[in-house]
Design a protein around this motif. Structure first.
Motif, PDB file in Angstrom:
ATOM      1  N   GLU A  59       0.949   5.231   1.229  1.00 37.96           N
ATOM      2  CA  GLU A  59       0.312   6.218   2.111  1.00 37.96           C
ATOM      3  C   GLU A  59       0.914   7.594   1.849  1.00 37.96           C
ATOM      4  N   LYS A  89       0.848  -1.195   0.000  1.00 34.50           N
ATOM      5  CA  LYS A  89       0.000   0.000   0.000  1.00 34.50           C
ATOM      6  C   LYS A  89       0.878   1.238   0.000  1.00 34.50           C
ATOM      7  N   THR A  99      -4.314  12.395   2.471  1.00 41.41           N
ATOM      8  CA  THR A  99      -5.555  11.637   2.460  1.00 41.41           C
ATOM      9  C   THR A  99      -5.471  10.411   3.352  1.00 41.41           C
ATOM     10  N   THR A 100      -6.613  10.043   3.879  1.00 42.35           N
ATOM     11  CA  THR A 100      -6.735   8.791   4.614  1.00 42.35           C
ATOM     12  C   THR A 100      -7.815   7.920   3.989  1.00 42.35           C
ATOM     13  N   GLN A 101      -8.316   8.330   2.822  1.00 39.39           N
ATOM     14  CA  GLN A 101      -9.326   7.527   2.138  1.00 39.39           C
ATOM     15  C   GLN A 101      -8.730   6.179   1.747  1.00 39.39           C
ATOM     16  N   GLU A 102      -9.488   5.119   1.967  1.00 39.74           N
ATOM     17  CA  GLU A 102      -8.978   3.780   1.698  1.00 39.74           C
ATOM     18  C   GLU A 102      -8.640   3.583   0.228  1.00 39.74           C
ATOM     19  N   ASN A 103      -9.424   4.157  -0.678  1.00 33.03           N
ATOM     20  CA  ASN A 103      -9.153   3.989  -2.108  1.00 33.03           C
ATOM     21  C   ASN A 103      -7.882   4.694  -2.546  1.00 33.03           C
ATOM     22  N   ASP A 104      -7.459   5.714  -1.831  1.00 36.94           N
ATOM     23  CA  ASP A 104      -6.272   6.476  -2.219  1.00 36.94           C
ATOM     24  C   ASP A 104      -4.959   5.814  -1.792  1.00 36.94           C
ATOM     25  N   VAL A 105      -4.999   4.662  -1.151  1.00 39.76           N
ATOM     26  CA  VAL A 105      -3.768   3.962  -0.775  1.00 39.76           C
ATOM     27  C   VAL A 105      -3.601   2.660  -1.545  1.00 39.76           C
ATOM     28  N   GLN A 106      -4.613   2.311  -2.354  1.00 36.39           N
ATOM     29  CA  GLN A 106      -4.587   1.047  -3.085  1.00 36.39           C
ATOM     30  C   GLN A 106      -4.205   1.300  -4.536  1.00 36.39           C
ATOM     31  N   SER A 111     -11.343  11.690  -5.545  1.00 39.09           N
ATOM     32  CA  SER A 111     -10.082  11.356  -4.910  1.00 39.09           C
ATOM     33  C   SER A 111      -9.384  12.620  -4.432  1.00 39.09           C
ATOM     34  N   HIS A 125      -0.981  -8.321   6.892  1.00 36.19           N
ATOM     35  CA  HIS A 125      -1.095  -6.899   6.531  1.00 36.19           C
ATOM     36  C   HIS A 125      -0.158  -6.020   7.348  1.00 36.19           C
TER      37      HIS A 125
END
Length: 146
Positions: A15, A13, A20-27, A74, A103
């Motif tokens: 970071e 992942k 951002t801390t949005q989950e989609n922005d780290v994948q 995003s 993880h």
């Protein structure tokens, strides 16, 4: 005799610190550009014609290239657009973490002073059934392995 298995490269992942801390922005689908080259300078010594001396000069880092499925909303893309469209550069640090099966980070690359230099979307093609991929390219100063 113990057997060592190298870690898999598909579980990671990215970071972005402070954005951002949005989950989609780290994948991401892929990350490339975590490499370093050492430039050298050649010096010819008088009287020695068999070779030239090579001396280290500086390290260079290629751009970091991140690929993922296209996102409509995003924070990361808003940051990229501010730089590319508005010429408002806010360099940030980011981490790329290679994860184990629980993880947990096995290795972490701390990328320093990154800013966007390119954003693109893969070609649209009505003859193919695939996910639309966006590419974000970031310039950075250097990275450290933590």
């Amino acid at each position: 005799m113990s057997t060592y298995y190298p870690p898999v490269s598909f579980h990671f992942k990215v970071e972005f610190l402070g954005i951002t801390t949005q989950e989609n922005d780290v994948q991401f689908q892929s990350v490339s550009g975590l490499s370093v080259d050492l430039e050298t300078e050649e010096f010819a010594e008088g009287g020695e014609n068999r070779f030239k001396h090579k001396f280290p000069v500086r390290t260079t880092y290629p751009n970091l290239v991140l690929k993922r499925g296209l996102l409509k909303d995003s924070v990361l893309i808003a940051w990229c657009r501010a730089a590319i469209e508005g010429f408002q550069f806010l360099p940030i640090d980011l981490t790329v973490k290679l994860l184990n099966e629980k993880h947990e980070p096995l290795l972490t690359w701390n990328v320093v002073h990154a800013y966007p230099v390119k954003w693109s979307v893969e070609d649209f093609n009505a003859e193919e059934s695939k996910v639309s991929i966006e590419t974000i390219e970031l310039a950075y100063n250097y990275f450290r392995i933590i």
